[in-house]
Design a protein around this motif. Structure first.
Motif, PDB file in Angstrom:
ATOM      1  N   VAL A  13      -3.313 -15.218  -4.255  1.00 29.18           N
ATOM      2  CA  VAL A  13      -4.563 -14.465  -4.369  1.00 29.18           C
ATOM      3  C   VAL A  13      -5.129 -14.159  -2.979  1.00 29.18           C
ATOM      4  O   VAL A  13      -5.544 -13.029  -2.695  1.00 29.18           O
ATOM      5  CB  VAL A  13      -5.588 -15.242  -5.238  1.00 29.18           C
ATOM      6  CG1 VAL A  13      -6.972 -14.614  -5.158  1.00 29.18           C
ATOM      7  CG2 VAL A  13      -5.119 -15.293  -6.690  1.00 29.18           C
ATOM      8  N   ASN A  16      -3.003 -11.343  -1.298  1.00 29.67           N
ATOM      9  CA  ASN A  16      -3.188 -10.019  -1.907  1.00 29.67           C
ATOM     10  C   ASN A  16      -4.600  -9.491  -1.729  1.00 29.67           C
ATOM     11  O   ASN A  16      -4.796  -8.298  -1.508  1.00 29.67           O
ATOM     12  CB  ASN A  16      -2.802 -10.061  -3.388  1.00 29.67           C
ATOM     13  CG  ASN A  16      -1.301  -9.993  -3.557  1.00 29.67           C
ATOM     14  OD1 ASN A  16      -0.685  -8.961  -3.283  1.00 29.67           O
ATOM     15  ND2 ASN A  16      -0.693 -11.090  -3.961  1.00 29.67           N
ATOM     16  N   LEU A  17      -5.564 -10.383  -1.806  1.00 30.67           N
ATOM     17  CA  LEU A  17      -6.946  -9.953  -1.617  1.00 30.67           C
ATOM     18  C   LEU A  17      -7.173  -9.508  -0.176  1.00 30.67           C
ATOM     19  O   LEU A  17      -7.867  -8.517   0.082  1.00 30.67           O
ATOM     20  CB  LEU A  17      -7.886 -11.099  -1.988  1.00 30.67           C
ATOM     21  CG  LEU A  17      -9.345 -10.722  -2.206  1.00 30.67           C
ATOM     22  CD1 LEU A  17      -9.474  -9.593  -3.215  1.00 30.67           C
ATOM     23  CD2 LEU A  17     -10.120 -11.941  -2.680  1.00 30.67           C
ATOM     24  N   ALA A  20      -5.770  -6.108   0.075  1.00 27.18           N
ATOM     25  CA  ALA A  20      -6.633  -5.160  -0.645  1.00 27.18           C
ATOM     26  C   ALA A  20      -7.894  -4.848   0.178  1.00 27.18           C
ATOM     27  O   ALA A  20      -8.339  -3.695   0.233  1.00 27.18           O
ATOM     28  CB  ALA A  20      -7.009  -5.716  -2.013  1.00 27.18           C
ATOM     29  N   ASN A 165      -6.126 -16.637 -12.558  1.00 25.62           N
ATOM     30  CA  ASN A 165      -4.751 -16.205 -12.270  1.00 25.62           C
ATOM     31  C   ASN A 165      -3.839 -16.667 -13.402  1.00 25.62           C
ATOM     32  O   ASN A 165      -4.159 -17.604 -14.122  1.00 25.62           O
ATOM     33  CB  ASN A 165      -4.299 -16.794 -10.930  1.00 25.62           C
ATOM     34  CG  ASN A 165      -2.977 -16.220 -10.467  1.00 25.62           C
ATOM     35  OD1 ASN A 165      -2.625 -15.069 -10.759  1.00 25.62           O
ATOM     36  ND2 ASN A 165      -2.198 -17.011  -9.742  1.00 25.62           N
ATOM     37  N   ILE A 201      -5.727 -11.968 -13.240  1.00 25.44           N
ATOM     38  CA  ILE A 201      -4.424 -11.531 -12.746  1.00 25.44           C
ATOM     39  C   ILE A 201      -3.350 -12.003 -13.727  1.00 25.44           C
ATOM     40  O   ILE A 201      -3.261 -13.197 -14.010  1.00 25.44           O
ATOM     41  CB  ILE A 201      -4.114 -12.153 -11.358  1.00 25.44           C
ATOM     42  CG1 ILE A 201      -5.338 -12.107 -10.423  1.00 25.44           C
ATOM     43  CG2 ILE A 201      -2.890 -11.496 -10.727  1.00 25.44           C
ATOM     44  CD1 ILE A 201      -5.763 -10.758  -9.967  1.00 25.44           C
ATOM     45  N   THR A 207       5.109  -9.762  -8.822  1.00 26.17           N
ATOM     46  CA  THR A 207       4.158 -10.394  -7.896  1.00 26.17           C
ATOM     47  C   THR A 207       4.789 -11.623  -7.244  1.00 26.17           C
ATOM     48  O   THR A 207       4.675 -11.831  -6.030  1.00 26.17           O
ATOM     49  CB  THR A 207       2.869 -10.793  -8.656  1.00 26.17           C
ATOM     50  OG1 THR A 207       2.279  -9.604  -9.172  1.00 26.17           O
ATOM     51  CG2 THR A 207       1.880 -11.514  -7.759  1.00 26.17           C
ATOM     52  N   VAL A 218       0.282  -6.090  -3.403  1.00 19.51           N
ATOM     53  CA  VAL A 218      -0.717  -5.043  -3.123  1.00 19.51           C
ATOM     54  C   VAL A 218      -0.231  -4.133  -1.988  1.00 19.51           C
ATOM     55  O   VAL A 218      -0.520  -2.936  -1.968  1.00 19.51           O
ATOM     56  CB  VAL A 218      -2.095  -5.672  -2.783  1.00 19.51           C
ATOM     57  CG1 VAL A 218      -3.081  -4.625  -2.291  1.00 19.51           C
ATOM     58  CG2 VAL A 218      -2.660  -6.381  -4.007  1.00 19.51           C
ATOM     59  N   THR A 227      -1.997  -4.890  -8.505  1.00 18.02           N
ATOM     60  CA  THR A 227      -2.620  -4.219  -7.365  1.00 18.02           C
ATOM     61  C   THR A 227      -3.985  -3.659  -7.767  1.00 18.02           C
ATOM     62  O   THR A 227      -4.976  -3.830  -7.042  1.00 18.02           O
ATOM     63  CB  THR A 227      -1.712  -3.070  -6.853  1.00 18.02           C
ATOM     64  OG1 THR A 227      -0.460  -3.637  -6.473  1.00 18.02           O
ATOM     65  CG2 THR A 227      -2.331  -2.355  -5.669  1.00 18.02           C
ATOM     66  N   PHE A 230      -6.572  -6.414  -7.940  1.00 15.81           N
ATOM     67  CA  PHE A 230      -7.008  -6.878  -6.612  1.00 15.81           C
ATOM     68  C   PHE A 230      -7.899  -5.842  -5.923  1.00 15.81           C
ATOM     69  O   PHE A 230      -8.836  -6.198  -5.213  1.00 15.81           O
ATOM     70  CB  PHE A 230      -5.805  -7.237  -5.737  1.00 15.81           C
ATOM     71  CG  PHE A 230      -5.279  -8.617  -6.014  1.00 15.81           C
ATOM     72  CD1 PHE A 230      -6.051  -9.734  -5.731  1.00 15.81           C
ATOM     73  CD2 PHE A 230      -4.025  -8.810  -6.563  1.00 15.81           C
ATOM     74  CE1 PHE A 230      -5.592 -11.024  -5.985  1.00 15.81           C
ATOM     75  CE2 PHE A 230      -3.543 -10.084  -6.824  1.00 15.81           C
ATOM     76  CZ  PHE A 230      -4.331 -11.187  -6.538  1.00 15.81           C
TER      77      PHE A 230
END
Ligand SMILES: Nc1ncnc2c1ncn2[C@@H]1O[C@H](COP(=O)(O)OP(=O)(O)OP(=O)(O)O)[C@@H](O)[C@H]1O
Ligand SMILES: [Mg+2]
Length: 243
Positions: A13, A16-17, A20, A165, A201, A207, A218, A227, A230
């Motif tokens: 997380v 990916n965050l 993003a 998640n 998620i 992923t 992402v 994606t 996020f």
């Protein structure tokens, strides 16, 4: 990115965050505060060694437009971080203070599981804008998420929300949704803690593969539903943190 429980997907997380947020045009750093079990170096597919500046500051590694720091850059693949408590505290402080992060809009911290020394060191070293708690929908994970949220409350760090998640799985063969770890857990817990449920998620093979391959999903697949989720969370955080 915190949780009580291990393996719920904090690092996934966080990675990916961070990507993003970068894609919204922000300058983003990502600091892997899991000194014993770093994963950000792996998830970003680089083992470059950081350089030091003349002032003895560590230069973060740049990858996919982000500035990164991880114990994984300092160790080789095979050697575990065998460190005593005081050393871990020192590394944590160094990562936050001695790294030349430069001008950033966001510094995302990926925390180890639990509510231990590293968490304590972090809140004593920097002023956090907020914490995000990652959980799965299972009761065992929710109990630990609650503990993490309580810890941040106690040290006056606002909990910005919960991210659930591994919320569900959509079978690629028949498009059916399966709630592998149960459903509604994140929503119930968010209500109980009076914080927003920032996103859900799904369990997603791409992923996991992308993370293992060294590029967060992402950054790799713009059309993935993961994606999209996020991106939604990143937009929400930009608004919340701008206030
Ligand atoms: N939504 C997801 N779909 C599929 N796989 C996932 C998902 N989220 C995480 N994973 C996989 O689960 C494993 C554990 O995830 P991750 O390392 O992010 O968890 P963690 O909470 O940071 O663990 P730790 O507590 O050890 O730091 C990884 O292999 C990751 O790729
Ligand atoms: Mg992790």
């Amino acid at each position: 990115m915190a949780s009580g429980k291990g393996g719920v997907g904090k690092s996934t997380v966080a990675a990916n965050l961070a990507v993003a947020l970068e894609q919204t045009g922000a300058r983003v750093g990502l600091c892997d505060c899991d000194i014993y079990g770093p994963s950000i170096s792996q998830m970003f597919g680089t083992r470059e060694r950081p350089m030091a500046t003349e002032e003895n500051k560590i230069v973060p590694i740049e990858q996919y437009g982000l500035r990164l720091m991880s114990m994984g850059f300092l160790l080789d693949d095979t050697s575990p971080a065998i460190l005593r408590g005081p050393m871990v505290t020192r590394y944590t402080q160094q990562f936050l203070r001695q790294v030349e992060w430069g001008e950033l809009d966001y510094l995302v911290l990926d925390l180890p599981p639990g509510t231990g020394d590293i968490q304590l060191t972090i809140v004593q070293t920097v002023a956090l804008s907020g914490a995000i708690v990652v959980t799965t929908p299972q009761e065992v994970a929710l109990i630990d998420a609650r503990k993490a949220a309580t810890m941040f409350d106690k040290v006056n760090v606002p909990v910005l929300g919960l991210i659930e998640n591994m919320s569900y799985f959509v079978s690629p063969s028949d498009g059916k949704r399966y709630d592998i770890f149960g459903s509604g857990g994140g929503e119930r817990e968010a209500k109980r803690l009076r914080v927003p449920l920032l996103g859900q998620i799904p369990i997603d093979i791409a992923t996991r593969e992308a993370g293992d391959r060294g590029i967060p999903i992402v950054g790799e697949d713009r059309r993935s539903p993961v994606t999209a989720e996020f991106k939604k969370i990143a937009e929400h955080l930009r608004k919340t943190l701008a206030q």
